[in-house]
Scaffold this active site. Structure first.
Site, PDB file in Angstrom:
ATOM      1  N   TYR A  61       0.852  -1.171  -0.016  1.00 29.39           N
ATOM      2  CA  TYR A  61       0.017  -0.053  -0.202  1.00 29.39           C
ATOM      3  C   TYR A  61       0.895   1.167  -0.044  1.00 29.39           C
ATOM      4  O   TYR A  61       1.883   1.400   0.863  1.00 29.39           O
ATOM      5  CB  TYR A  61      -0.748  -0.055   1.124  1.00 29.39           C
ATOM      6  CG  TYR A  61      -1.677   1.511   1.223  1.00 29.39           C
ATOM      7  CD1 TYR A  61      -2.544   1.933   0.374  1.00 29.39           C
ATOM      8  CD2 TYR A  61      -1.060   2.374   2.423  1.00 29.39           C
ATOM      9  CE1 TYR A  61      -3.124   2.935   0.439  1.00 29.39           C
ATOM     10  CE2 TYR A  61      -1.599   3.692   2.324  1.00 29.39           C
ATOM     11  CZ  TYR A  61      -2.489   3.892   1.402  1.00 29.39           C
ATOM     12  OH  TYR A  61      -3.181   5.436   1.362  1.00 29.39           O
ATOM     13  N   LYS A  64       5.841   9.053   3.054  1.00 32.04           N
ATOM     14  CA  LYS A  64       5.743   9.069   4.601  1.00 32.04           C
ATOM     15  C   LYS A  64       7.045   8.482   5.192  1.00 32.04           C
ATOM     16  O   LYS A  64       7.656   9.101   6.272  1.00 32.04           O
ATOM     17  CB  LYS A  64       4.641   8.592   5.082  1.00 32.04           C
ATOM     18  CG  LYS A  64       3.213   9.285   4.474  1.00 32.04           C
ATOM     19  CD  LYS A  64       3.234  10.726   4.513  1.00 32.04           C
ATOM     20  CE  LYS A  64       2.260  11.495   4.207  1.00 32.04           C
ATOM     21  NZ  LYS A  64       0.831  11.181   3.654  1.00 32.04           N
ATOM     22  N   THR A  74      -4.810  18.280  -0.306  1.00 32.97           N
ATOM     23  CA  THR A  74      -4.836  18.255  -1.732  1.00 32.97           C
ATOM     24  C   THR A  74      -5.908  19.198  -2.390  1.00 32.97           C
ATOM     25  O   THR A  74      -5.634  20.035  -3.424  1.00 32.97           O
ATOM     26  CB  THR A  74      -4.999  17.063  -2.435  1.00 32.97           C
ATOM     27  OG1 THR A  74      -4.419  15.912  -1.623  1.00 32.97           O
ATOM     28  CG2 THR A  74      -4.963  16.503  -3.937  1.00 32.97           C
ATOM     29  N   ALA A 126      -6.402  12.465   4.507  1.00 33.63           N
ATOM     30  CA  ALA A 126      -7.797  12.631   3.912  1.00 33.63           C
ATOM     31  C   ALA A 126      -8.742  13.771   4.572  1.00 33.63           C
ATOM     32  O   ALA A 126      -9.854  13.505   4.890  1.00 33.63           O
ATOM     33  CB  ALA A 126      -8.548  11.354   3.997  1.00 33.63           C
ATOM     34  N   SER A 127      -8.180  15.106   4.748  1.00 33.58           N
ATOM     35  CA  SER A 127      -8.725  16.122   5.420  1.00 33.58           C
ATOM     36  C   SER A 127      -8.494  17.409   4.558  1.00 33.58           C
ATOM     37  O   SER A 127      -8.728  18.404   5.415  1.00 33.58           O
ATOM     38  CB  SER A 127      -8.521  16.188   6.973  1.00 33.58           C
ATOM     39  OG  SER A 127      -8.880  15.067   7.307  1.00 33.58           O
TER      40      SER A 127
HETATM   41  P1  GTP Z   1      -3.990  12.838   2.433  1.00 31.23           P
HETATM   42  O1  GTP Z   1      -3.506  12.641   0.689  1.00 31.23           O
HETATM   43  O2  GTP Z   1      -4.491  11.516   2.907  1.00 31.23           O
HETATM   44  O3  GTP Z   1      -2.992  13.322   3.043  1.00 31.23           O
HETATM   45  O4  GTP Z   1      -5.440  13.769   2.448  1.00 31.23           O
HETATM   46  P2  GTP Z   1      -5.408  15.175   1.913  1.00 31.23           P
HETATM   47  O5  GTP Z   1      -5.543  16.083   3.450  1.00 31.23           O
HETATM   48  O6  GTP Z   1      -4.698  15.770   0.731  1.00 31.23           O
HETATM   49  O7  GTP Z   1      -7.033  15.099   1.643  1.00 31.23           O
HETATM   50  P3  GTP Z   1      -7.992  15.679   0.490  1.00 31.23           P
HETATM   51  O8  GTP Z   1      -7.751  17.057  -0.015  1.00 31.23           O
HETATM   52  O9  GTP Z   1      -7.601  14.462  -0.649  1.00 31.23           O
HETATM   53  O10 GTP Z   1      -9.578  15.297   1.037  1.00 31.23           O
HETATM   54  C1  GTP Z   1      -9.887  14.181   1.620  1.00 31.23           C
HETATM   55  C2  GTP Z   1     -11.564  14.066   1.400  1.00 31.23           C
HETATM   56  O11 GTP Z   1     -11.826  15.313   2.141  1.00 31.23           O
HETATM   57  C3  GTP Z   1     -11.917  14.260   0.027  1.00 31.23           C
HETATM   58  O12 GTP Z   1     -13.086  13.362  -0.087  1.00 31.23           O
HETATM   59  C4  GTP Z   1     -12.119  15.506  -0.230  1.00 31.23           C
HETATM   60  O13 GTP Z   1     -13.515  15.694  -1.024  1.00 31.23           O
HETATM   61  C5  GTP Z   1     -12.898  15.981   1.064  1.00 31.23           C
HETATM   62  N1  GTP Z   1     -12.701  17.338   1.226  1.00 31.23           N
HETATM   63  C6  GTP Z   1     -11.648  18.170   1.035  1.00 31.23           C
HETATM   64  N2  GTP Z   1     -12.038  19.571   1.202  1.00 31.23           N
HETATM   65  C7  GTP Z   1     -13.141  19.672   1.769  1.00 31.23           C
HETATM   66  C8  GTP Z   1     -14.073  20.677   1.987  1.00 31.23           C
HETATM   67  O14 GTP Z   1     -13.738  21.945   2.059  1.00 31.23           O
HETATM   68  N3  GTP Z   1     -15.325  20.166   2.485  1.00 31.23           N
HETATM   69  C9  GTP Z   1     -15.526  18.990   2.477  1.00 31.23           C
HETATM   70  N4  GTP Z   1     -16.828  18.906   3.054  1.00 31.23           N
HETATM   71  N5  GTP Z   1     -14.922  17.875   2.007  1.00 31.23           N
HETATM   72  C10 GTP Z   1     -13.513  18.322   1.876  1.00 31.23           C
HETATM   73  C1  SPV Z   2      -1.895  10.020   3.894  1.00 26.62           C
HETATM   74  O1  SPV Z   2      -2.404   8.753   4.571  1.00 26.62           O
HETATM   75  O2  SPV Z   2      -1.707  11.084   4.630  1.00 26.62           O
HETATM   76  C2  SPV Z   2      -1.532   9.981   2.585  1.00 26.62           C
HETATM   77  C3  SPV Z   2      -1.482   8.872   1.824  1.00 26.62           C
HETATM   78  O3  SPV Z   2      -1.253  10.968   2.092  1.00 26.62           O
HETATM   79  S1  SPV Z   2      -0.274   7.603   2.213  1.00 26.62           S
HETATM   80  O4  SPV Z   2       0.803   8.045   1.310  1.00 26.62           O
HETATM   81  O5  SPV Z   2      -0.559   6.431   2.284  1.00 26.62           O
HETATM   82  O6  SPV Z   2       0.120   8.202   3.502  1.00 26.62           O
HETATM   83 MN    MN Z   3      -0.859  12.563   3.522  1.00 23.22          MN
END
Ligand code: GTP
Ligand code: SPV
Ligand code: MN
Length: 601
Positions: free
Chosen positions: A219, A228, A275, A271-272
């Site tokens: 993964y 990471k 991106t 995932a918060s």
């Molecule tokens: P990692 O790659 O895991 O580190 O995540 P990340 O922090 O880059 O998260 P990413 O921007 O991919 O967002 C993760 C999820 O949150 C996705 O399903 C987005 O659609 C959702 N999301 C991002 N921004 C917002 C927002 O402003 N509001 C809501 N409701 N959801 C959001």
């Molecule tokens: C995270 O989990 O914060 C990611 C995906 O950005 S991973 O590369 O799997 O850690």
């Molecule tokens: Mn990350």
């Protein structure tokens, strides 16, 4: 790709007979590679000196074996779907170790095992494990090729999917070998696919030896060790020792209609929203503003000209697919429509990658495990991802290639919180900002195995990624603030408040830019804010809220003092657990805030 002065050997036969030593000028650098070759005993060694060549080769191999599925070329050029082992779909933090010589250097928030004990466990699993297989040697540079802040390393792996992903997310090629020879050292990352046994999985970081070993997982975050493993866990140790920072942050460059530039970085848990914020599209009623991406996930910061500057150690995105669509993140859609590997998304009958919320014109899809299904909500894995080279992104900052990177003016912290935490607030001082970061508690997501939606402490979004003691890490943050004269201002945002029906109260995505605009106004001293015990909050009458009504806005900014007192009380056991290395200065900040809150009760 790496500039190799046109000297790339492209002879197909050369790869079968890699001439060791790899390092001719500094032979001792070959020793760790020889050691692992003796242990792993591969049939062939393949030196990934030329990523373009190997991209074609590995893709062809994996299409033949069925490991990759070719996507509809009319919509997704040169793009593929990969379905992982169903027990290997997210980071597994319980298997992740910081194996420093001394236990106190890992600290209470990391798994620790004595290095020789951990190595002997791992050796049993990897001994002879590459017999019958190819071993790929993947040299890489993290950061701009011309930057003194960049670092070089080598990953070895037996896994073609891993190599293919590494070539998309990191700067892979022979240039890294030259850099390593010049610097006389490198981080070695060893990855062994093994049998993917989830009960015998290790992602081990030997932080005193610049060595990572990952076994029984393929993964992303567990196996793409440039990400990471190195760019955060190992690099955070290097950063601590060199007055730098290695952070789980996005960063973007903003240009105002008047041409004023701002560098903004943000740490939100996995995932918060990093991106999405790094790729933000400006609302239509805000002409003249512009944003350009520096990083979606990780930055390394250094001091330059009395300011903090950020470079991106990565070269591609490993982004969350679900939630992405032409309304929420059209810019990501422009980047991943070619040269992309999708992992664990669903697949439409006309071979397009699919997840719920992408489009609603289908009633059946192939789920992430390959079965045709009408259970659309569960068809894609919630942690399904896209791997796309950053060069595909249409609005990349030119600072991405700059050896000094982007000057950072504001640092954002945040996380998913359905209540209590206001939409935005600003720290009064750097030290209070460090407390803001240390106080992050957020709802868990599918990026890591375990339950989703439960609150956990995730200071600076680094709980899974800090390669040393969290108390020392807080101290390092405080120290950096003392070293940097033009300190970035620190803010805390929360896009994830929900109403009593469970709906998001703030529209998020593009609309977050209104909060960013308020932040730029604060940086310019153009707007007043209200002082509260938990920082400055916007004055609603001047806040550029877009279409959100005043009633909702009041709720988004209201300070619930008894809720905050409870929040602080719940932090005490966590901070206490970090132990004696938790800085006194941060305790003082904490009790100052608590005292101020209590005055309002
Ligand atoms: P990692 O790659 O895991 O580190 O995540 P990340 O922090 O880059 O998260 P990413 O921007 O991919 O967002 C993760 C999820 O949150 C996705 O399903 C987005 O659609 C959702 N999301 C991002 N921004 C917002 C927002 O402003 N509001 C809501 N409701 N959801 C959001
Ligand atoms: C995270 O989990 O914060 C990611 C995906 O950005 S991973 O590369 O799997 O850690
Ligand atoms: Mn990350």
């Amino acid at each position: 790709m790496i500039n190799t002065d046109g000297n790339i050997p492209t002879d197909r036969d050369r790869r079968q007979n890699l001439k060791m030593p790899l390092f001719e000028n500094k032979p001792e650098l070959n020793d760790p590679l020889y050691n692992f070759m003796k242990i792993l005993r591969p049939d062939n060694i393949i030196f990934v000196d030329n990523p373009d060549f190997y991209e074609t080769e590995l893709t062809e191999n994996m299409l033949k074996t069925g490991e990759l599925i070719e996507l509809n070329n009319n919509y997704y050029r040169n793009s593929y779907l990969y379905r992982s082992n169903p027990d290997d779909v997210a980071r597994t933090e319980k298997d992740t170790y910081i194996s420093s010589r001394e236990e106190k250097n890992a600290g209470a928030t990391n798994n620790w095992m004595e290095p020789s004990e951990l190595k002997s466990r791992i050796l049993k699993l990897i001994d002879g494990s590459m017999t019958g297989k190819n071993m790929y040697i993947v040299p890489f540079i993290l950061g701009p090729a011309n930057s003194k802040y960049s670092e070089a390393g080598i990953q070895i792996t037996d896994n073609q999917y891993v190599v293919l992903n590494l070539m998309k997310i990191s700067l892979v090629g022979i240039e890294a070998i030259r850099r390593i020879e010049k610097e006389g050292k490198f981080v070695l990352a060893v990855h062994v696919t093994g049998n993917l046994d989830k009960n015998n999985r290790y992602i081990a970081h030997f932080t005193d030896e610049d060595l990572i070993i990952s076994v029984n997982t393929a993964y992303g975050g567990n196996a793409l060790l440039t990400k990471k493993g190195y760019a955060l866990r190992i690099a955070s140790v290097h950063a601590r020792d060199n007055s730098r920072m290695a952070e789980h942050m996005m960063a973007l460059e903003i240009t105002s209609p008047a041409g004023q530039k701002y560098g903004i970085s943000g740490a939100f848990p996995s995932a918060s929203g990093k991106t999405n914020l790094s790729m933000i599209r400006i609302p239509e009623d805000m002409p003249g503003w512009n944003t350009q991406l520096l990083s979606d996930d990780i930055i390394w910061m250094h001091i330059n000209n009395n300011s903090l500057y950020a470079i991106n150690p990565e070269y591609g995105f490993f982004g969350v697919a679900p939630g992405t669509n032409s309304k929420t993140n059209p810019n990501a859609m422009k980047a991943f429509n070619r040269d992309t590997v999708f992992t664990n998304t669903a697949l439409t009958e006309d071979r397009k990658p699919w997840w719920y919320s992408l489009d609603n014109s289908v009633d059946k899809v192939y789920g992430w495990r390959g079965n045709l299904t009408d259970d659309l909500k569960n068809a894609a894995h919630p942690n399904s991802r896209f791997t796309t080279p950053v060069k595909n992104y249409p609005y990349l900052s030119d600072k991405f290639y700059d050896s000094d990177g982007l000057k950072i003016d504001a640092i954002l912290f945040g996380g998913r919180r359905s209540d209590l935490i206001p939409l935005v607030r600003e720290a009064k001082t750097w030290a209070q900002g460090v407390l803001f970061g240390a106080m992050i508690r957020a709802e868990t997501t599918a990026a890591t195995t375990g339950r989703v939606g439960i609150l956990r402490n995730d200071p600076m979004a680094m709980i899974p990624f800090c390669g040393y003691n969290m108390g020392d890490y807080f101290k390092h943050w405080l120290d950096m603030g003392k070293l940097v004269k033009n300190r970035p201002r620190i803010f805390y945002v929360n896009w994830f408040r929900r109403d009593s029906d469970g709906n998001f109260m703030w529209p998020g995505f593009s609309e977050n830019f209104r909060v960013i605009k308020w932040i730029t106004e604060r940086l310019d001293g153009q707007t007043n804010a209200l002082e509260t015990p938990v920082g400055y909050v916007p004055d609603i009458s001047t806040f550029p809220a877009g279409k959100v009504d005043t009633d909702t806005l009041e709720k988004l900014f209201k300070i619930d003092y008894s809720g905050w007192l409870n929040e602080l009380n719940e932090l005490i056991p966590f901070f206490t657990r970090i132990g004696s290395q938790f800085p006194d200065e941060l305790w003082r900040e904490f009790y100052d805030m608590k005292g101020e809150i209590e005055k309002h009760l």
